[in-house]
Structures are given as C-alpha cells and as structure tokens.
Design an enzyme around this catalytic site. Sequence first.
Site, PDB file in Angstrom:
ATOM      1  N   ARG A  43       6.821 -17.305  -5.940  1.00 39.62           N
ATOM      2  CA  ARG A  43       5.916 -18.431  -6.194  1.00 39.62           C
ATOM      3  C   ARG A  43       5.875 -18.799  -7.670  1.00 39.62           C
ATOM      4  O   ARG A  43       5.852 -19.985  -8.027  1.00 39.62           O
ATOM      5  CB  ARG A  43       4.512 -18.056  -5.703  1.00 39.62           C
ATOM      6  CG  ARG A  43       3.401 -18.983  -6.169  1.00 39.62           C
ATOM      7  CD  ARG A  43       2.044 -18.397  -5.827  1.00 39.62           C
ATOM      8  NE  ARG A  43       0.955 -19.240  -6.293  1.00 39.62           N
ATOM      9  CZ  ARG A  43      -0.329 -18.917  -6.181  1.00 39.62           C
ATOM     10  NH1 ARG A  43      -0.674 -17.769  -5.610  1.00 39.62           N
ATOM     11  NH2 ARG A  43      -1.270 -19.728  -6.625  1.00 39.62           N
ATOM     12  N   ILE A  73      -8.599  -2.682  -8.640  1.00 40.45           N
ATOM     13  CA  ILE A  73      -9.858  -3.422  -8.576  1.00 40.45           C
ATOM     14  C   ILE A  73     -10.416  -3.301  -7.166  1.00 40.45           C
ATOM     15  O   ILE A  73      -9.859  -3.851  -6.210  1.00 40.45           O
ATOM     16  CB  ILE A  73      -9.653  -4.902  -8.950  1.00 40.45           C
ATOM     17  CG1 ILE A  73      -9.071  -5.014 -10.361  1.00 40.45           C
ATOM     18  CG2 ILE A  73     -10.974  -5.664  -8.848  1.00 40.45           C
ATOM     19  CD1 ILE A  73      -8.739  -6.424 -10.774  1.00 40.45           C
ATOM     20  N   HIS A 108       3.693 -19.985   1.477  1.00 41.63           N
ATOM     21  CA  HIS A 108       3.623 -18.650   2.087  1.00 41.63           C
ATOM     22  C   HIS A 108       4.637 -18.506   3.228  1.00 41.63           C
ATOM     23  O   HIS A 108       4.289 -18.165   4.360  1.00 41.63           O
ATOM     24  CB  HIS A 108       2.214 -18.364   2.617  1.00 41.63           C
ATOM     25  CG  HIS A 108       1.199 -18.162   1.536  1.00 41.63           C
ATOM     26  ND1 HIS A 108       1.183 -17.033   0.748  1.00 41.63           N
ATOM     27  CD2 HIS A 108       0.178 -18.948   1.118  1.00 41.63           C
ATOM     28  CE1 HIS A 108       0.173 -17.126  -0.123  1.00 41.63           C
ATOM     29  NE2 HIS A 108      -0.438 -18.280   0.078  1.00 41.63           N
ATOM     30  N   THR A 124      -3.931  -2.254 -12.542  1.00 43.83           N
ATOM     31  CA  THR A 124      -5.351  -1.902 -12.477  1.00 43.83           C
ATOM     32  C   THR A 124      -5.828  -1.954 -11.033  1.00 43.83           C
ATOM     33  O   THR A 124      -5.548  -2.914 -10.309  1.00 43.83           O
ATOM     34  CB  THR A 124      -6.194  -2.874 -13.328  1.00 43.83           C
ATOM     35  OG1 THR A 124      -5.716  -2.859 -14.670  1.00 43.83           O
ATOM     36  CG2 THR A 124      -7.656  -2.472 -13.304  1.00 43.83           C
ATOM     37  N   HIS A 164       5.268 -13.361   0.006  1.00 49.01           N
ATOM     38  CA  HIS A 164       3.862 -13.354  -0.387  1.00 49.01           C
ATOM     39  C   HIS A 164       2.971 -13.622   0.825  1.00 49.01           C
ATOM     40  O   HIS A 164       2.877 -14.746   1.310  1.00 49.01           O
ATOM     41  CB  HIS A 164       3.632 -14.419  -1.462  1.00 49.01           C
ATOM     42  CG  HIS A 164       2.250 -14.432  -2.025  1.00 49.01           C
ATOM     43  ND1 HIS A 164       1.913 -15.175  -3.134  1.00 49.01           N
ATOM     44  CD2 HIS A 164       1.104 -13.790  -1.655  1.00 49.01           C
ATOM     45  CE1 HIS A 164       0.628 -15.005  -3.407  1.00 49.01           C
ATOM     46  NE2 HIS A 164       0.125 -14.173  -2.514  1.00 49.01           N
ATOM     47  N   GLN A 195      -0.701 -13.917   2.469  1.00 48.77           N
ATOM     48  CA  GLN A 195      -2.000 -14.319   1.965  1.00 48.77           C
ATOM     49  C   GLN A 195      -2.976 -13.146   1.865  1.00 48.77           C
ATOM     50  O   GLN A 195      -3.028 -12.284   2.734  1.00 48.77           O
ATOM     51  CB  GLN A 195      -2.624 -15.390   2.874  1.00 48.77           C
ATOM     52  CG  GLN A 195      -1.923 -16.733   2.830  1.00 48.77           C
ATOM     53  CD  GLN A 195      -0.940 -16.888   3.975  1.00 48.77           C
ATOM     54  OE1 GLN A 195      -0.150 -15.987   4.234  1.00 48.77           O
ATOM     55  NE2 GLN A 195      -0.991 -18.032   4.663  1.00 48.77           N
ATOM     56  N   GLY A 251      -3.223  -9.423  -2.459  1.00 45.20           N
ATOM     57  CA  GLY A 251      -3.029  -9.140  -3.878  1.00 45.20           C
ATOM     58  C   GLY A 251      -1.693  -9.658  -4.371  1.00 45.20           C
ATOM     59  O   GLY A 251      -1.224  -9.253  -5.436  1.00 45.20           O
ATOM     60  N   THR A 293      -0.845 -12.630  -5.506  1.00 42.70           N
ATOM     61  CA  THR A 293      -0.908 -13.443  -6.722  1.00 42.70           C
ATOM     62  C   THR A 293      -0.861 -12.559  -7.958  1.00 42.70           C
ATOM     63  O   THR A 293      -0.118 -12.826  -8.910  1.00 42.70           O
ATOM     64  CB  THR A 293      -2.189 -14.295  -6.729  1.00 42.70           C
ATOM     65  OG1 THR A 293      -2.164 -15.193  -5.607  1.00 42.70           O
ATOM     66  CG2 THR A 293      -2.298 -15.103  -8.015  1.00 42.70           C
TER      67      THR A 293
END
Length: 406
Positions: free
Chosen positions: A148, A308, A158, A306, A101, A103, A106, A108
């Site tokens: 996570r 965004i 991270h 989706t 992951h 930082q 996207g 999360t």
Amino acid sequence: MDDRSSKLILVPILAVLFVMIGYQYICPAGSNSCHFKTGEKLRGVSLLSTPYQDNDDFYRDQDLEDDSPPKLPSKFNFTERDLDRHVEFNMKGDDVIVFLHIQKTGGTTFGRHLVRNIRLEQPCDCKPGQKKCTCHRPGKEESWLFSRFSTGWSCGLHADWTELTNCVPVIMDKKEAQRNKRNFYYITMLRDPVSRYLSEWKHVQRGDELPTCYSGDDWSGVTLTEFMNCASNLANNRQVRMLADLSLVGCYNLSSMNESQRNHILLSSAMSNLKNMAFYGLTEFQRKTQYLFERTFSLRFIAAFTQINSTRAANVDLSEPVRRRIEELNFLDVQLYEYAKDLFLQRFQFTRQREHQEVRLKRREERKHIPLEKCSCRRTDGCMSYVHIILTTWEDEVQKIECKPK
C-alpha cells in the site's frame, strides 16, 4: 632421621605459605589494583553476542524472552521445513516482497515499518505529505516492495490472496519491463479474531460502508448487535477468506457447493497458503514479529517495534455471551488463528534455538586455544609486579582465573 623428615615436610609448607602471603601482598583481596593489559581483547569475545547482532542493536534478547510462553508440544505436526523460513532475498536482483494487507490486523503500522524503518543501502524515498514511498533497488528504477505504501492499492483496496497472486505479476510487468522472471515473497499480518472483529466494527461505526446492511449513506453509529446480525457482513471470517484460494470454491458464488464443504476447503486452503508464505507476523507479538522478519529476510529494522495493547477493541467491555457469539461468527478465523499462533511460536523457538546453537559452536571454536596472558599488579609500595594468568574455560563462561608469580 626424624628431624630430617620434619624439615623436608616443613619446607614445602613454608613455601606455600610464602607464596600465599606474597600474592595477597601483590594483589590484596577486594582491590582493583590488578588489571589486564589485554582486557580489551578478552572483552571482545562477548558471551552474549550472536552472529546476527550488531553492537548498536536496538533491543535486548531478554525482551524476546519476557513474553515467551512455556515450551509446549505443538498441536500440529509441523516439519523442520515448515519451521525454517529463511529466504535468500536478493534486493539487487529480481526478488519482490508482496504485502497482503488484511483489514484491522496492524497492517498499516507494519506497512510503514517496511518503507520507513528498514536499514537499507538505498532507503525508500518518502516525501512529506505523500502516502506512497518510492522503494527502488540500489542503482535501478525497479521496486523491491509491493504494498500500500509503495505501489498503492494497485490490485484493488485490500486485495486478497486470490487477487494478488493473479494481479501482482501483471501489474509489475506493466510498470517495469523486465526480462528475468521475478521471485515473489508474500507476507501478511494476522490478529486475534475477536479483537480484529471488534476493531472492524469500530471502524465501520465511524462511517465505513458495508453494502446491504444499512439504508442510509453509511453505517455510522451501528451497534455491535446490529453489526453481528448482518448476514452479509464481510467482517465474518475475513482472515480465512483473504488467505484462501477462492477459485477453489467458485469465489463468492455460494451456490457452487454446500456450506460445510465450502468452509472446509476455505480453511484448508488458508492454512496451506499461510504456511507456505515467506513470512507472517502476529499483532499480539510485535517483538517476535520483528525478530522473525529480520531472520527470514536478513534485513534489519532501525527502530524496535512497539507492543500497543491499548486499542479501541481492547476498550470494549464484552460479556461472555457476546464474546462467544463473535467467536461463533468467526469460527473459521478462530481455527486459523490457533493454527497460525502455534506455527508462529514454533518458528520463533526453532529460530532461537538454532541461533543459540550457532553461538555455542562459535564460542567453542574461539576457545580451543586460549594463550597465557600477562597482567600487571600494582603493589602497595607503588612498584609493579608481573604475573601470568592461566584461563581455563567451560562451554559458556570463564570457569577459573589463577594468578601465579612469574
């Protein structure tokens, strides 16, 4: 003699006219009186179906084509092995997905997809109010996912590629006693370097810490100029640093070699590790990311991803000089992302083309022998007449339907 010849010619002409008139009488043009008794059988052979699609598929193929760029030649010499990333993932066996992951990429959102949005025989157990979910293999008390939202930050906040590859096997062995050797499949998400950098600045601006760059308790309220001027800002080239094998350059010991050599090694290592990962996605291509993940691991998501585009980073009004300055600070990430985007789109096109080829082969096999079908036609007088239809097909669609009286 002439009269006899005229009669011989007239007979077939009249016969043809009789058939045409009779056909129009039985099945008048524009009417819906003719219907196939075997219509369900014919409709069962869908021209749009693919070997991997379900009837309740949650996205249309057109959604994937809408944002597809023109097919341009790759700038890099990728082999078929580089493009073909299908993994025989055995959730019931010893396979583990490890999510690296980075930082503000996207991660999360993608991490939540992994624990809450995959169609599984034994779904992850996510209790209300708890950040972590229990993702066990069917019938076992063993985790198939290291992330996570499943195991927590077990290798540190991270953790990068260098930390994860050394830490994950040890942590898994401590948590779960297992004789067989595990297979670890590393995955990650990348993002456009300028957007990612701005997003991290906005995150720090809200109160995150960044050592040696501020004198107070945190760096909240930091301006973009101050953020860019921080020499020890770990946001610079973060994606390359987190994907490279840092042991090749003495980790964070900047005196082990000159800067040019260090940068070359870091970028080459990051590109190699990214290419050899089981999967990676791009924040800017959510539907393609979903598509490639599903085809790579033979897993299906419940709901569609989706896209965004209205983010904090997108709302920052950048001048061209500032944008160029951010690109200069992240020049390694810019090169990595160019490489990653090219490889990602090549993999998408390769996978789609292979899937289409498989569909065409399946159709060709299904259409080798198409039997005569009986259809019923209701006449205007209420009576029923029966005719046979002859189906002649091309490769992709029904070419012609001819109804002939029985």
